[in-house]
Design a protein around this motif. Structure first.
Motif, PDB file in Angstrom:
ATOM      1  N   GLN A 181      38.322 -52.021 -46.703  1.00  0.00           N
ATOM      2  CA  GLN A 181      37.494 -51.409 -45.673  1.00  0.00           C
ATOM      3  C   GLN A 181      36.538 -52.413 -45.028  1.00  0.00           C
ATOM      4  N   GLN A 182      36.108 -53.428 -45.786  1.00  0.00           N
ATOM      5  CA  GLN A 182      35.120 -54.381 -45.282  1.00  0.00           C
ATOM      6  C   GLN A 182      35.662 -55.798 -45.451  1.00  0.00           C
ATOM      7  N   ALA A 183      36.158 -56.347 -44.383  1.00  0.00           N
ATOM      8  CA  ALA A 183      36.747 -57.686 -44.441  1.00  0.00           C
ATOM      9  C   ALA A 183      35.719 -58.708 -44.915  1.00  0.00           C
ATOM     10  N   GLY A 184      36.159 -59.571 -45.806  1.00  0.00           N
ATOM     11  CA  GLY A 184      35.280 -60.616 -46.304  1.00  0.00           C
ATOM     12  C   GLY A 184      34.507 -60.228 -47.549  1.00  0.00           C
ATOM     13  N   GLU A 185      34.508 -58.946 -47.911  1.00  0.00           N
ATOM     14  CA  GLU A 185      33.798 -58.493 -49.100  1.00  0.00           C
ATOM     15  C   GLU A 185      34.650 -58.706 -50.352  1.00  0.00           C
ATOM     16  N   GLN A 186      34.004 -58.926 -51.475  1.00  0.00           N
ATOM     17  CA  GLN A 186      34.692 -59.104 -52.745  1.00  0.00           C
ATOM     18  C   GLN A 186      34.996 -57.749 -53.379  1.00  0.00           C
ATOM     19  N   ASP A 187      36.177 -57.636 -53.975  1.00  0.00           N
ATOM     20  CA  ASP A 187      36.513 -56.408 -54.690  1.00  0.00           C
ATOM     21  C   ASP A 187      35.611 -56.249 -55.907  1.00  0.00           C
ATOM     22  N   LEU A 188      35.303 -54.998 -56.249  1.00  0.00           N
ATOM     23  CA  LEU A 188      34.464 -54.720 -57.418  1.00  0.00           C
ATOM     24  C   LEU A 188      35.349 -54.576 -58.653  1.00  0.00           C
ATOM     25  N   VAL A 189      35.061 -55.343 -59.682  1.00  0.00           N
ATOM     26  CA  VAL A 189      35.869 -55.347 -60.899  1.00  0.00           C
ATOM     27  C   VAL A 189      34.988 -55.013 -62.102  1.00  0.00           C
ATOM     28  N   GLN A 190      35.389 -53.991 -62.845  1.00  0.00           N
ATOM     29  CA  GLN A 190      34.724 -53.632 -64.108  1.00  0.00           C
ATOM     30  C   GLN A 190      35.760 -53.725 -65.228  1.00  0.00           C
ATOM     31  N   ILE A 191      35.339 -54.220 -66.370  1.00  0.00           N
ATOM     32  CA  ILE A 191      36.259 -54.392 -67.494  1.00  0.00           C
ATOM     33  C   ILE A 191      35.705 -53.665 -68.716  1.00  0.00           C
ATOM     34  N   TYR A 192      36.541 -52.800 -69.296  1.00  0.00           N
ATOM     35  CA  TYR A 192      36.167 -52.057 -70.497  1.00  0.00           C
ATOM     36  C   TYR A 192      37.304 -52.148 -71.510  1.00  0.00           C
ATOM     37  N   GLN A 193      36.958 -51.929 -72.752  1.00  0.00           N
ATOM     38  CA  GLN A 193      37.965 -51.746 -73.789  1.00  0.00           C
ATOM     39  C   GLN A 193      38.018 -50.263 -74.135  1.00  0.00           C
ATOM     40  N   TYR A 194      39.114 -49.828 -74.732  1.00  0.00           N
ATOM     41  CA  TYR A 194      39.269 -48.404 -74.988  1.00  0.00           C
ATOM     42  C   TYR A 194      39.989 -48.143 -76.305  1.00  0.00           C
ATOM     43  N   LYS A 195      39.809 -46.919 -76.788  1.00  0.00           N
ATOM     44  CA  LYS A 195      40.516 -46.435 -77.968  1.00  0.00           C
ATOM     45  C   LYS A 195      41.078 -45.059 -77.656  1.00  0.00           C
ATOM     46  N   ILE A 196      42.374 -44.880 -77.866  1.00  0.00           N
ATOM     47  CA  ILE A 196      43.037 -43.603 -77.587  1.00  0.00           C
ATOM     48  C   ILE A 196      42.983 -42.717 -78.821  1.00  0.00           C
ATOM     49  N   GLN A 197      42.477 -41.498 -78.638  1.00  0.00           N
ATOM     50  CA  GLN A 197      42.425 -40.507 -79.708  1.00  0.00           C
ATOM     51  C   GLN A 197      43.397 -39.377 -79.391  1.00  0.00           C
ATOM     52  N   ASP A 198      43.432 -38.368 -80.246  1.00  0.00           N
ATOM     53  CA  ASP A 198      44.413 -37.300 -80.077  1.00  0.00           C
ATOM     54  C   ASP A 198      44.210 -36.530 -78.779  1.00  0.00           C
ATOM     55  N   ARG A 199      42.973 -36.224 -78.442  1.00  0.00           N
ATOM     56  CA  ARG A 199      42.680 -35.438 -77.242  1.00  0.00           C
ATOM     57  C   ARG A 199      41.698 -36.136 -76.303  1.00  0.00           C
ATOM     58  N   ASN A 200      41.453 -37.395 -76.526  1.00  0.00           N
ATOM     59  CA  ASN A 200      40.450 -38.077 -75.721  1.00  0.00           C
ATOM     60  C   ASN A 200      40.694 -39.585 -75.731  1.00  0.00           C
ATOM     61  N   VAL A 201      40.049 -40.277 -74.821  1.00  0.00           N
ATOM     62  CA  VAL A 201      40.037 -41.736 -74.790  1.00  0.00           C
ATOM     63  C   VAL A 201      38.587 -42.166 -74.636  1.00  0.00           C
ATOM     64  N   THR A 202      38.124 -43.034 -75.519  1.00  0.00           N
ATOM     65  CA  THR A 202      36.752 -43.526 -75.443  1.00  0.00           C
ATOM     66  C   THR A 202      36.756 -44.941 -74.880  1.00  0.00           C
ATOM     67  N   PHE A 203      35.761 -45.239 -74.046  1.00  0.00           N
ATOM     68  CA  PHE A 203      35.641 -46.550 -73.410  1.00  0.00           C
ATOM     69  C   PHE A 203      34.331 -47.193 -73.816  1.00  0.00           C
ATOM     70  N   PHE A 204      34.329 -48.517 -73.908  1.00  0.00           N
ATOM     71  CA  PHE A 204      33.127 -49.257 -74.273  1.00  0.00           C
ATOM     72  C   PHE A 204      33.230 -50.673 -73.730  1.00  0.00           C
ATOM     73  N   ALA A 205      32.067 -51.320 -73.607  1.00  0.00           N
ATOM     74  CA  ALA A 205      32.051 -52.702 -73.121  1.00  0.00           C
ATOM     75  C   ALA A 205      32.758 -53.600 -74.123  1.00  0.00           C
ATOM     76  N   ARG A 206      33.290 -54.703 -73.645  1.00  0.00           N
ATOM     77  CA  ARG A 206      34.015 -55.612 -74.528  1.00  0.00           C
ATOM     78  C   ARG A 206      33.147 -56.104 -75.679  1.00  0.00           C
TER      79      ARG A 206
END
Length: 267
Positions: free
Chosen positions: A235-260
């Motif tokens: 949408q905005q030429a010249g702008e940097q893409d926003l990147v977020q990085i998380y780690q995750y754990k898959i559970q039976d009915r949910n997925v939890t996310f946390f910082a590396r």
């Protein structure tokens, strides 16, 4: 759907964002939990969903959806969900069995045509999301799991990219809906056609969720890492893409996310 993922994306089923093309990408891991999330998310949002399922059977998706509080059978019966079971369609086409709707071409007709194209599959999507009564839903959604299977079935990269282009033009631009596509990738892969498709889709996506296996190998408390890439540059030429990085754990009915490095098991 997974509440923590909604929070990270700033998404809510009460206010689904229209007109987005979302790419689900996985490397060295299984990113199918993202497909289940978006399927349950858009059904809860009251959207009309066309689900092109090429990897698993309806019963598989239905069992997982029940754990997430969504009834796929009921969604089909009330006309909210149109489900294409790719595995069954392939067998019906190969063995010449009768189709569920006589006189209608198989959406996977490209399997028996030369040169192959995905026009019949696009027509299936168009009719499913533009059928009378579709305007009663919050908005149309195309969900595809997964695009790499079409390459394995003989579709060319050009045909795939044309198909996605027309789907995006129809669903995102014309109907003001959303497209969500899963594709497998590997930076070490020798499958040049698949990597060509993946890289092309990355350049045209509004949002990329990239699930990766850990470089250190298997860990019972951390199942993988996910990059959330928001394509601001579209949408905005010249702008940097926003990147977020998380780690995750898959559970039976949910997925939890946390910082590396901040898994509860590590701390």
């Amino acid at each position: 759907m997974f509440a923590e993922l909604n929070e990270l994306l700033g998404a809510s089923p009460q206010r689904p964002e229209p007109g987005e093309f979302t790419l689900l990408r996985d490397s060295r891991t299984d990113g199918s939990f993202l497909v289940h999330h978006f399927l349950s998310f858009y059904l809860r949002a009251g959207c009309k969903v066309c689900f092109v399922a090429l990897l698993q059977s309806f019963s598989h998706y239905s069992i997982v959806a029940q754990k997430l509080g969504v009834n796929l059978t009921a969604a089909k019966e009330r006309g909210q969900l149109v489900f294409l079971e790719g595995l069954k369609s392939c067998l019906d086409l190969v063995f010449g069995e009768e189709e569920e709707q006589p006189g209608q071409p198989s959406p996977l007709l490209f399997l028996s045509e030369s040169p192959s194209d995905l026009r019949a599959l696009f027509d299936f999507v168009r009719v499913s999301l533009s059928a009378p009564g579709s305007e009663a839903w919050a908005g149309p959604v195309l969900l595809l799991d997964d695009l790499s299977v079409l390459l394995g079935l003989g579709a060319t990269p050009v045909a795939l990219l044309d198909f996605i282009h027309y789907c995006r033009a129809l669903v995102c631009c014309q109907l003001k809906g959303n497209v969500v596509v899963l594709v497998h990738s590997s930076e070490e892969s020798e499958d040049e056609e698949n990597e060509l498709v993946v890289n092309s889709l990355c350049h045209h996506s509004d949002l990329i969720l990239w699930a990766e296996g850990l470089a250190t190998g298997f860990c019972k408390d951390v199942h993988g890492q996910m990059k959330i890439i928001r394509r601001v540059s579209l949408q905005q030429a010249g702008e940097q893409d926003l990147v977020q990085i998380y780690q995750y754990k898959i559970q039976d009915r949910n997925v939890t996310f946390f910082a590396r490095g901040l898994s509860a098991a590590v701390l």
